[in-house]
Design a protein around this motif. Structure first.
Motif, mmCIF file in Angstrom:
data_model
loop_
_atom_site.group_PDB
_atom_site.id
_atom_site.type_symbol
_atom_site.label_atom_id
_atom_site.label_comp_id
_atom_site.label_asym_id
_atom_site.label_seq_id
_atom_site.Cartn_x
_atom_site.Cartn_y
_atom_site.Cartn_z
ATOM 1 N N ARG A 1 0.840 -1.252 0.080
ATOM 2 C CA ARG A 1 0.009 0.116 0.013
ATOM 3 C C ARG A 1 0.692 1.196 -0.016
ATOM 4 N NH1 ARG A 1 -5.255 1.757 0.854
ATOM 5 N NH2 ARG A 1 -5.429 3.491 2.384
ATOM 6 N N GLY A 2 0.614 2.099 -0.709
ATOM 7 C CA GLY A 2 1.425 3.345 -0.983
ATOM 8 C C GLY A 2 0.793 4.412 -1.935
ATOM 9 N N ARG A 3 1.572 5.616 -2.172
ATOM 10 C CA ARG A 3 1.143 6.447 -2.720
ATOM 11 C C ARG A 3 1.798 6.534 -4.335
ATOM 12 N NH1 ARG A 3 2.815 10.549 1.649
ATOM 13 N NH2 ARG A 3 3.720 8.589 2.412
ATOM 14 N N LEU A 4 0.854 6.874 -5.293
ATOM 15 C CA LEU A 4 1.334 6.878 -6.834
ATOM 16 C C LEU A 4 1.676 8.164 -7.224
ATOM 17 C CD1 LEU A 4 2.066 4.697 -8.793
ATOM 18 C CD2 LEU A 4 -0.333 4.870 -9.701
ATOM 19 N N PHE A 5 2.517 8.675 -7.883
ATOM 20 C CA PHE A 5 2.788 9.979 -8.584
ATOM 21 C C PHE A 5 3.311 9.680 -9.878
ATOM 22 C CE2 PHE A 5 3.962 10.107 -4.135
ATOM 23 C CZ PHE A 5 3.308 11.117 -3.503
ATOM 24 N N GLN A 6 2.775 10.765 -10.796
ATOM 25 C CA GLN A 6 3.163 10.923 -12.034
ATOM 26 C C GLN A 6 3.965 12.204 -12.430
ATOM 27 O OE1 GLN A 6 -0.988 11.374 -13.346
ATOM 28 N NE2 GLN A 6 -0.390 13.308 -14.540
ATOM 29 N N PRO A 7 4.972 12.204 -13.412
ATOM 30 C CA PRO A 7 5.661 13.259 -13.686
ATOM 31 C C PRO A 7 4.804 14.584 -14.019
ATOM 32 C CG PRO A 7 6.228 11.404 -14.952
ATOM 33 C CD PRO A 7 4.995 11.190 -14.366
ATOM 34 N N GLU A 8 5.398 15.515 -13.512
ATOM 35 C CA GLU A 8 5.053 16.833 -13.496
ATOM 36 C C GLU A 8 5.494 17.925 -14.699
ATOM 37 O OE1 GLU A 8 2.922 20.529 -10.813
ATOM 38 O OE2 GLU A 8 4.760 19.596 -10.222
ATOM 39 N N GLY A 9 4.972 17.975 -16.076
ATOM 40 C CA GLY A 9 5.562 18.670 -17.113
ATOM 41 C C GLY A 9 6.949 17.908 -17.452
ATOM 42 N N ALA A 10 7.846 18.857 -18.182
ATOM 43 C CA ALA A 10 8.975 18.523 -18.767
ATOM 44 C C ALA A 10 10.025 18.167 -17.541
ATOM 45 C CB ALA A 10 9.453 19.578 -19.617
ATOM 46 N N GLN A 11 10.749 17.168 -17.765
ATOM 47 C CA GLN A 11 11.646 16.584 -16.916
ATOM 48 C C GLN A 11 13.071 16.523 -17.451
ATOM 49 O OE1 GLN A 11 10.829 16.010 -13.968
ATOM 50 N NE2 GLN A 11 8.858 14.869 -13.849
ATOM 51 N N PRO A 12 14.014 17.121 -16.634
ATOM 52 C CA PRO A 12 13.879 18.023 -15.513
ATOM 53 C C PRO A 12 13.570 19.377 -15.765
ATOM 54 C CG PRO A 12 16.348 17.712 -15.855
ATOM 55 C CD PRO A 12 15.513 17.121 -16.921
ATOM 56 N N ALA A 13 13.082 20.086 -14.619
ATOM 57 C CA ALA A 13 12.646 21.614 -14.737
ATOM 58 C C ALA A 13 13.427 22.306 -13.841
ATOM 59 C CB ALA A 13 11.266 21.465 -14.625
ATOM 60 N N GLN A 14 13.373 23.556 -13.861
ATOM 61 C CA GLN A 14 13.748 24.583 -12.867
ATOM 62 C C GLN A 14 12.737 24.795 -11.665
ATOM 63 O OE1 GLN A 14 16.977 26.182 -12.584
ATOM 64 N NE2 GLN A 14 17.534 24.635 -14.201
ATOM 65 N N TYR A 15 12.890 24.473 -10.466
ATOM 66 C CA TYR A 15 12.069 24.899 -9.435
ATOM 67 C C TYR A 15 12.743 25.864 -8.606
ATOM 68 C CZ TYR A 15 9.031 20.941 -11.177
ATOM 69 O OH TYR A 15 8.428 20.394 -11.748
ATOM 70 N N GLY B 1 13.476 34.271 -0.271
ATOM 71 C CA GLY B 1 14.262 33.433 0.511
ATOM 72 C C GLY B 1 14.316 31.809 -0.176
ATOM 73 N N ARG B 2 14.454 31.873 -1.550
ATOM 74 C CA ARG B 2 14.348 30.666 -2.087
ATOM 75 C C ARG B 2 15.512 30.739 -3.219
ATOM 76 N NH1 ARG B 2 9.480 27.781 -1.484
ATOM 77 N NH2 ARG B 2 7.870 28.685 -0.322
ATOM 78 N N THR B 3 15.891 29.650 -3.605
ATOM 79 C CA THR B 3 16.957 29.235 -4.326
ATOM 80 C C THR B 3 16.225 28.373 -5.770
ATOM 81 O OG1 THR B 3 19.408 28.480 -4.848
ATOM 82 C CG2 THR B 3 17.708 27.171 -3.239
ATOM 83 N N THR B 4 17.032 28.316 -6.690
ATOM 84 C CA THR B 4 16.639 27.816 -7.903
ATOM 85 C C THR B 4 17.582 26.576 -8.012
ATOM 86 O OG1 THR B 4 16.056 30.055 -9.203
ATOM 87 C CG2 THR B 4 16.560 27.883 -10.620
ATOM 88 N N LYS B 5 16.729 25.260 -8.426
ATOM 89 C CA LYS B 5 17.420 24.118 -8.433
ATOM 90 C C LYS B 5 16.691 23.386 -9.755
ATOM 91 C CE LYS B 5 19.724 22.645 -4.582
ATOM 92 N NZ LYS B 5 20.111 21.229 -3.944
ATOM 93 N N THR B 6 17.534 22.538 -10.440
ATOM 94 C CA THR B 6 16.986 21.461 -11.428
ATOM 95 C C THR B 6 16.374 20.282 -10.791
ATOM 96 O OG1 THR B 6 18.445 22.517 -13.127
ATOM 97 C CG2 THR B 6 17.523 20.391 -13.585
ATOM 98 N N LEU B 7 15.310 20.065 -10.879
ATOM 99 C CA LEU B 7 14.793 18.897 -10.313
ATOM 100 C C LEU B 7 13.782 18.003 -11.148
ATOM 101 C CD1 LEU B 7 13.828 20.502 -6.774
ATOM 102 C CD2 LEU B 7 15.681 19.192 -7.293
#
Length: 249
Positions: free
Chosen positions: A18-32, A51-57
């Motif tokens: 039993r667990g949670r299922l996830f799908q990709p969100e948009g293009a991969q990878p992306a800047q967040y 107070g945030r920084t940009t990362k490729t995720l």
């Protein structure tokens, strides 16, 4: 890009996860824009606006695609792992929890735990090749081939098992050339009196006939499904245990 399954619980007895299922969100990878990790950037040099920084995720979200499938995906097969080492599971329950995550319950398709290992020490040497080969083919077909093929392999294994077991119990060797229906009838009669084995073998023999298109059409029978094939596999496992040829039983 594949879906991601995050397991929360696993029950080895019932073979369920039993667990949670996830799908990709948009293009991969992306800047967040994310909060910086204090261990990676203790002085906050990478911090920008708010107070945030940009990362490729690689970003993922709740698997809404599954909810759009018939019956919210319940009954579908799901492969976990990678292409070269995957396991097959059936989705038996789908729900959306309070935080919006898609929670699924999976049931294993694996035959391990259903089909016991054969105790070759209890089998005469002349019968070992036939027994090991037919049982191995049944195990290899489990949940990988069509239900008809899986039932056929279980029928073949039961025929080999029971005919050879009867010979070890003193029956004439002519039984080695009989079909499963005839063998099952003899197994249930004195002096053998393996009634449950006899009945299960008869069920598998009849399931096998459903895989013959013309016979199924003539008698108005439905086509075998995965659950029917699993029944045949359970019958094979029960037989191995009941005649004393299962390892550890």
């Amino acid at each position: 890009m594949s879906w991601i399954f995050r397991e929360d619980t696993f029950d080895p007895v019932t073979r369920t996860r039993r667990g949670r299922l996830f799908q990709p969100e948009g293009a991969q990878p992306a800047q967040y824009k994310v909060l910086p990790d204090p261990y990676e950037d203790p002085h906050g040099r990478s911090v920008g606006a708010q107070g945030r920084t940009t990362k490729t995720l690689y970003g993922y979200k709740a698997c809404a695609s599954l909810l759009r499938e018939p019956q919210r995906g319940m009954g579908l097969k799901l492969a976990l792992g990678v292409r070269d080492a995957a396991s097959a599971w059936r989705i038996i329950q789908t729900e959306v929890v309070a935080n919006g995550c898609v929670m699924i319950t999976l049931k294993s398709f694996s035959a391990f735990g259903i089909l016991p290992a054969v105790d070759m020490a209890t089998i005469p040497a002349e019968f070992e090749p036939a027994i090991s080969q037919t049982v191995a083919r049944a195990l290899d077909s489990a949940f990988r081939e069509t239900p008809v093929s899986m039932i056929d392999q279980c029928r073949n294994a039961l025929t080999a098992l029971l005919s050879r077991w009867l010979v070890t119990q003193g029956h004439d060797r002519s039984i080695l050339g009989e079909d499963l229906g005839r063998i099952a009838t003899i197994v249930g009669q004195p002096p053998y009196k393996k009634g449950m084995v006899s009945n299960l073998a008869q069920v598998v023999a009849r399931l096998h006939s459903r895989g013959k298109t013309n016979e199924a059409h003539t008698k108005g029978l439905r086509d075998p499904v995965d659950e029917d094939a699993e029944l045949a596999l359970h019958a094979l496992g029960f037989t191995l245990r009941d005649i004393g040829w299962a390892d550890g039983h």
